[in-house]
Design a protein around this motif. Structure first.
Motif, PDB file in Angstrom:
ATOM      1  N   GLU A 181       0.819  -1.214   0.000  1.00  0.00           N
ATOM      2  CA  GLU A 181       0.000   0.000   0.000  1.00  0.00           C
ATOM      3  C   GLU A 181       0.851   1.260   0.000  1.00  0.00           C
ATOM      4  OE1 GLU A 181      -2.393  -0.803   3.433  1.00  0.00           O
ATOM      5  OE2 GLU A 181      -3.969  -1.764   2.237  1.00  0.00           O
ATOM      6  N   ARG A 182       2.034   1.207   0.577  1.00  0.00           N
ATOM      7  CA  ARG A 182       2.931   2.375   0.627  1.00  0.00           C
ATOM      8  C   ARG A 182       3.761   2.516  -0.636  1.00  0.00           C
ATOM      9  NH1 ARG A 182       5.103   1.612   6.801  1.00  0.00           N
ATOM     10  NH2 ARG A 182       3.180   2.244   7.813  1.00  0.00           N
ATOM     11  N   LEU A 183       3.811   1.498  -1.446  1.00  0.00           N
ATOM     12  CA  LEU A 183       4.666   1.500  -2.630  1.00  0.00           C
ATOM     13  C   LEU A 183       4.378   2.660  -3.582  1.00  0.00           C
ATOM     14  CD1 LEU A 183       6.953   0.094  -4.118  1.00  0.00           C
ATOM     15  CD2 LEU A 183       5.258  -1.397  -5.174  1.00  0.00           C
ATOM     16  N   PRO A 184       3.113   2.942  -3.941  1.00  0.00           N
ATOM     17  CA  PRO A 184       2.887   4.072  -4.858  1.00  0.00           C
ATOM     18  C   PRO A 184       3.427   5.389  -4.312  1.00  0.00           C
ATOM     19  CG  PRO A 184       0.906   2.731  -4.702  1.00  0.00           C
ATOM     20  CD  PRO A 184       1.868   2.217  -3.662  1.00  0.00           C
ATOM     21  N   GLN A 185       3.279   5.626  -3.013  1.00  0.00           N
ATOM     22  CA  GLN A 185       3.802   6.852  -2.422  1.00  0.00           C
ATOM     23  C   GLN A 185       5.322   6.907  -2.544  1.00  0.00           C
ATOM     24  OE1 GLN A 185       2.323   6.502   1.544  1.00  0.00           O
ATOM     25  NE2 GLN A 185       0.322   7.375   1.050  1.00  0.00           N
ATOM     26  N   ARG A 186       5.965   5.782  -2.287  1.00  0.00           N
ATOM     27  CA  ARG A 186       7.431   5.744  -2.394  1.00  0.00           C
ATOM     28  C   ARG A 186       7.888   5.952  -3.829  1.00  0.00           C
ATOM     29  NH1 ARG A 186       8.732   0.478   0.790  1.00  0.00           N
ATOM     30  NH2 ARG A 186       7.703   0.997   2.712  1.00  0.00           N
ATOM     31  N   LEU A 187       7.177   5.326  -4.762  1.00  0.00           N
ATOM     32  CA  LEU A 187       7.556   5.476  -6.164  1.00  0.00           C
ATOM     33  C   LEU A 187       7.391   6.916  -6.622  1.00  0.00           C
ATOM     34  CD1 LEU A 187       6.049   2.210  -7.686  1.00  0.00           C
ATOM     35  CD2 LEU A 187       8.455   2.734  -7.293  1.00  0.00           C
ATOM     36  N   LEU A 188       6.298   7.546  -6.224  1.00  0.00           N
ATOM     37  CA  LEU A 188       6.106   8.956  -6.578  1.00  0.00           C
ATOM     38  C   LEU A 188       7.185   9.827  -5.949  1.00  0.00           C
ATOM     39  CD1 LEU A 188       2.251   9.409  -6.370  1.00  0.00           C
ATOM     40  CD2 LEU A 188       3.694   9.664  -8.388  1.00  0.00           C
ATOM     41  N   ALA A 189       7.488   9.593  -4.686  1.00  0.00           N
ATOM     42  CA  ALA A 189       8.521  10.376  -4.012  1.00  0.00           C
ATOM     43  C   ALA A 189       9.861  10.197  -4.704  1.00  0.00           C
ATOM     44  CB  ALA A 189       8.607   9.959  -2.546  1.00  0.00           C
ATOM     45  N   GLN A 190      10.160   8.958  -5.074  1.00  0.00           N
ATOM     46  CA  GLN A 190      11.427   8.690  -5.753  1.00  0.00           C
ATOM     47  C   GLN A 190      11.451   9.361  -7.123  1.00  0.00           C
ATOM     48  OE1 GLN A 190      12.266   4.547  -6.280  1.00  0.00           O
ATOM     49  NE2 GLN A 190      14.317   4.903  -7.045  1.00  0.00           N
ATOM     50  N   ALA A 191      10.340   9.307  -7.844  1.00  0.00           N
ATOM     51  CA  ALA A 191      10.282   9.927  -9.172  1.00  0.00           C
ATOM     52  C   ALA A 191      10.474  11.433  -9.067  1.00  0.00           C
ATOM     53  CB  ALA A 191       8.958   9.599  -9.849  1.00  0.00           C
ATOM     54  N   PHE A 192       9.813  12.054  -8.093  1.00  0.00           N
ATOM     55  CA  PHE A 192       9.963  13.496  -7.934  1.00  0.00           C
ATOM     56  C   PHE A 192      11.369  13.860  -7.490  1.00  0.00           C
ATOM     57  CE2 PHE A 192       5.228  13.579  -7.534  1.00  0.00           C
ATOM     58  CZ  PHE A 192       5.003  14.409  -8.626  1.00  0.00           C
ATOM     59  N   LYS A 193      11.953  13.039  -6.630  1.00  0.00           N
ATOM     60  CA  LYS A 193      13.317  13.294  -6.177  1.00  0.00           C
ATOM     61  C   LYS A 193      14.289  13.183  -7.351  1.00  0.00           C
ATOM     62  CE  LYS A 193      16.707  11.782  -2.794  1.00  0.00           C
ATOM     63  NZ  LYS A 193      17.008  10.837  -1.710  1.00  0.00           N
ATOM     64  N   THR A 194      14.094  12.173  -8.202  1.00  0.00           N
ATOM     65  CA  THR A 194      14.955  11.961  -9.356  1.00  0.00           C
ATOM     66  C   THR A 194      14.844  13.116 -10.343  1.00  0.00           C
ATOM     67  OG1 THR A 194      14.712   9.579  -9.136  1.00  0.00           O
ATOM     68  CG2 THR A 194      15.483  10.383 -11.250  1.00  0.00           C
ATOM     69  N   GLN A 195      13.624  13.648 -10.498  1.00  0.00           N
ATOM     70  CA  GLN A 195      13.396  14.732 -11.447  1.00  0.00           C
ATOM     71  C   GLN A 195      13.702  16.100 -10.853  1.00  0.00           C
ATOM     72  OE1 GLN A 195      12.582  14.270 -14.681  1.00  0.00           O
ATOM     73  NE2 GLN A 195      12.811  12.104 -14.250  1.00  0.00           N
ATOM     74  N   GLY A 196      13.954  16.151  -9.556  1.00  0.00           N
ATOM     75  CA  GLY A 196      14.238  17.431  -8.919  1.00  0.00           C
ATOM     76  C   GLY A 196      12.995  18.242  -8.657  1.00  0.00           C
ATOM     77  N   VAL A 197      11.823  17.638  -8.745  1.00  0.00           N
ATOM     78  CA  VAL A 197      10.577  18.366  -8.488  1.00  0.00           C
ATOM     79  C   VAL A 197      10.482  18.652  -7.010  1.00  0.00           C
ATOM     80  CG1 VAL A 197       8.044  18.228  -8.581  1.00  0.00           C
ATOM     81  CG2 VAL A 197       9.442  17.269 -10.434  1.00  0.00           C
ATOM     82  N   GLY A 198      10.174  19.892  -6.682  1.00  0.00           N
ATOM     83  CA  GLY A 198      10.080  20.278  -5.281  1.00  0.00           C
ATOM     84  C   GLY A 198      11.433  20.599  -4.658  1.00  0.00           C
ATOM     85  N   ASP A 199      12.475  20.443  -5.426  1.00  0.00           N
ATOM     86  CA  ASP A 199      13.823  20.748  -4.942  1.00  0.00           C
ATOM     87  C   ASP A 199      14.253  22.041  -5.599  1.00  0.00           C
ATOM     88  OD1 ASP A 199      16.398  20.806  -4.055  1.00  0.00           O
ATOM     89  OD2 ASP A 199      17.058  19.008  -5.142  1.00  0.00           O
ATOM     90  N   GLU A 200      14.258  23.095  -4.825  1.00  0.00           N
ATOM     91  CA  GLU A 200      14.572  24.419  -5.384  1.00  0.00           C
ATOM     92  C   GLU A 200      15.994  24.495  -5.929  1.00  0.00           C
ATOM     93  OE1 GLU A 200      13.589  27.003  -2.197  1.00  0.00           O
ATOM     94  OE2 GLU A 200      11.477  26.438  -2.260  1.00  0.00           O
ATOM     95  N   SER A 201      16.874  23.618  -5.473  1.00  0.00           N
ATOM     96  CA  SER A 201      18.256  23.633  -5.976  1.00  0.00           C
ATOM     97  C   SER A 201      18.321  23.193  -7.437  1.00  0.00           C
ATOM     98  CB  SER A 201      19.146  22.743  -5.116  1.00  0.00           C
ATOM     99  OG  SER A 201      18.763  21.387  -5.232  1.00  0.00           O
ATOM    100  N   ALA A 202      17.245  22.558  -7.919  1.00  0.00           N
ATOM    101  CA  ALA A 202      17.247  22.117  -9.314  1.00  0.00           C
ATOM    102  C   ALA A 202      17.192  23.305 -10.263  1.00  0.00           C
ATOM    103  CB  ALA A 202      16.035  21.183  -9.561  1.00  0.00           C
ATOM    104  N   PHE A 203      16.777  24.471  -9.741  1.00  0.00           N
ATOM    105  CA  PHE A 203      16.662  25.650 -10.595  1.00  0.00           C
ATOM    106  C   PHE A 203      17.906  26.526 -10.527  1.00  0.00           C
ATOM    107  CE2 PHE A 203      12.275  24.478  -9.531  1.00  0.00           C
ATOM    108  CZ  PHE A 203      11.780  24.300 -10.807  1.00  0.00           C
ATOM    109  N   ASP A 204      18.893  26.146  -9.759  1.00  0.00           N
ATOM    110  CA  ASP A 204      20.128  26.950  -9.627  1.00  0.00           C
ATOM    111  C   ASP A 204      21.024  26.755 -10.829  1.00  0.00           C
ATOM    112  OD1 ASP A 204      19.255  27.897  -7.235  1.00  0.00           O
ATOM    113  OD2 ASP A 204      20.370  26.406  -6.041  1.00  0.00           O
TER     114      ASP A 204
END
Length: 60
Positions: free
Chosen positions: A37-60
């Protein structure tokens, strides 16, 4: 297709686990279901982390 008689069914041994073993199995299955049940949340978190979404340093 032939039918199976009630005598054959009644004489067929069925393995039953002890109540203690049944509780252990149920606990393991519950833990695995929680992980599933937690897997989709982890996969989304990992995908966003990989893409730099929500990470303001990705725009530097």
């Amino acid at each position: 297709m032939r039918n199976i008689s009630q005598d054959v069914i009644a004489s067929t041994p069925i393995m039953l686990f002890s109540p203690h073993e049944q509780r252990q199995i149920a606990a393991r299955l519950k833990a695995q279901l929680t992980e599933i049940e937690r897997l989709p949340q982890r996969l989304l978190a990992q995908a966003f982390k990989t893409q730099g979404v929500g990470d303001e340093s990705a725009f530097d």
